[in-house]
Design a protein around this motif. Structure first.
Motif, PDB file in Angstrom:
ATOM      1  N   ASP A 181       0.830  -1.206   0.000  1.00  0.00           N
ATOM      2  CA  ASP A 181       0.000   0.000   0.000  1.00  0.00           C
ATOM      3  C   ASP A 181       0.865   1.257   0.000  1.00  0.00           C
ATOM      4  O   ASP A 181       0.584   2.220  -0.728  1.00  0.00           O
ATOM      5  CB  ASP A 181      -0.912  -0.013   1.219  1.00  0.00           C
ATOM      6  N   PHE A 182       1.936   1.257   0.801  1.00  0.00           N
ATOM      7  CA  PHE A 182       2.833   2.415   0.847  1.00  0.00           C
ATOM      8  C   PHE A 182       3.529   2.628  -0.492  1.00  0.00           C
ATOM      9  O   PHE A 182       3.584   3.750  -1.017  1.00  0.00           O
ATOM     10  CB  PHE A 182       3.877   2.227   1.953  1.00  0.00           C
ATOM     11  N   LEU A 183       4.050   1.550  -1.072  1.00  0.00           N
ATOM     12  CA  LEU A 183       4.741   1.660  -2.358  1.00  0.00           C
ATOM     13  C   LEU A 183       3.768   2.017  -3.475  1.00  0.00           C
ATOM     14  O   LEU A 183       4.139   2.705  -4.435  1.00  0.00           O
ATOM     15  CB  LEU A 183       5.472   0.354  -2.678  1.00  0.00           C
ATOM     16  N   TRP A 184       2.526   1.560  -3.364  1.00  0.00           N
ATOM     17  CA  TRP A 184       1.513   1.933  -4.350  1.00  0.00           C
ATOM     18  C   TRP A 184       1.279   3.441  -4.315  1.00  0.00           C
ATOM     19  O   TRP A 184       1.103   4.084  -5.338  1.00  0.00           O
ATOM     20  CB  TRP A 184       0.228   1.177  -4.070  1.00  0.00           C
ATOM     21  N   MET A 185       1.283   4.004  -3.102  1.00  0.00           N
ATOM     22  CA  MET A 185       1.112   5.447  -2.949  1.00  0.00           C
ATOM     23  C   MET A 185       2.260   6.203  -3.634  1.00  0.00           C
ATOM     24  O   MET A 185       2.036   7.186  -4.344  1.00  0.00           O
ATOM     25  CB  MET A 185       1.062   5.822  -1.471  1.00  0.00           C
TER      26      MET A 185
END
Length: 248
Positions: A181-185
């Motif tokens: 989720d963080f890397l997707w952001m």
């Protein structure tokens, strides 16, 4: 060939653009590598759930129109809550499918019973919490509220979410999902909701990235010895031809 001053200006543009967007380029690359090397089923937490959730078969169910004649039905779902059948009607009314008794909200015990049907038996519950609101960056954002959060005693900080108003098993969250989720952001550059691909930051950096690459190609062209060897002889031939024409 291009004048020295022009070449220096191109170098400066390329260098400063590289510094400005370099970090974002790294994040795009790192996140892309992570996405390509991870199993989406594991990111979704499927390895923590039973392959075939326990489902009961019910009989002697009454129709919603029989249980509540005044209620106009536009949508209906059948849910199992602690071994009992319930209708979730119009996305807001939870009603026992046999007695017609309305359930405003499931209890903590109900939530644990629902989770046990989906999650693997060897997982040990470490805590239960009821939540009524989430922020834009919460792992349960844009989902049904209120909800129960069931935490499990694992190294992955595993959590299961159960809808409190409809008794449905909503989702699973764990450490690898949070990294994803963080890397997707960082990949989408949507630092507000994380899922908007049409945001201004992404468009701007994509355009600047294209300019950086093109300036790099241009810089190679104007500074390449090979290109210089190909271009300069042609110019010399043209000069010799002009001198020859003057002599004639």
């Amino acid at each position: 060939m291009v004048k020295r001053k022009t070449a220096m200006n191109i170098r400066k543009v390329h260098r400063y653009l590289g510094i400005f967007i370099g970090i974002q380029f790294i994040m795009w690359t790192v996140s892309g590598l992570y996405f390509s090397w991870t199993d989406l089923d594991e990111i979704h937490g499927d390895h923590f759930k039973k392959h075939h959730p326990e489902q009961s078969a019910f009989s002697d169910l009454k129709s919603p129109s029989e249980l509540a004649p005044e209620l106009k039905v536009t949508s209906i779902d059948l849910q199992e809550i602690s071994g009992e059948p319930y209708y979730f009607i119009n996305g807001e009314v939870l009603m026992n499918a046999r007695t017609g008794e309305e359930l405003k909200e499931i209890s903590e015990e109900h939530a644990l019973s629902i989770a046990s049907r989906y999650m693997k038996d060897e997982l040990e519950v470490s805590g239960v919490e009821r939540i009524t609101k989430t922020g834009k960056h919460h792992e349960y954002r844009e989902n049904l509220l209120p909800a129960y959060v069931i935490s499990y005693d694992t190294d992955e900080n595993l959590k299961a979410y159960i809808g409190a108003t409809n008794g449905s098993f909503r989702t699973v969250r764990h450490r690898d999902w949070r990294w994803f989720d963080f890397l997707w952001m960082t990949h989408t550059m949507d630092y507000e909701g994380r899922d908007d691909f049409n945001n201004l930051a992404l468009r701007s950096f994509s355009l600047l990235g294209l300019i950086t690459v093109l300036s790099g190609f241009l810089l190679w062209y104007i500074s390449s010895p090979t290109v210089r060897k190909v271009v300069q002889p042609k110019k010399k031939k043209k000069k010799k031809k002009k001198k020859k024409d003057k002599l004639e």
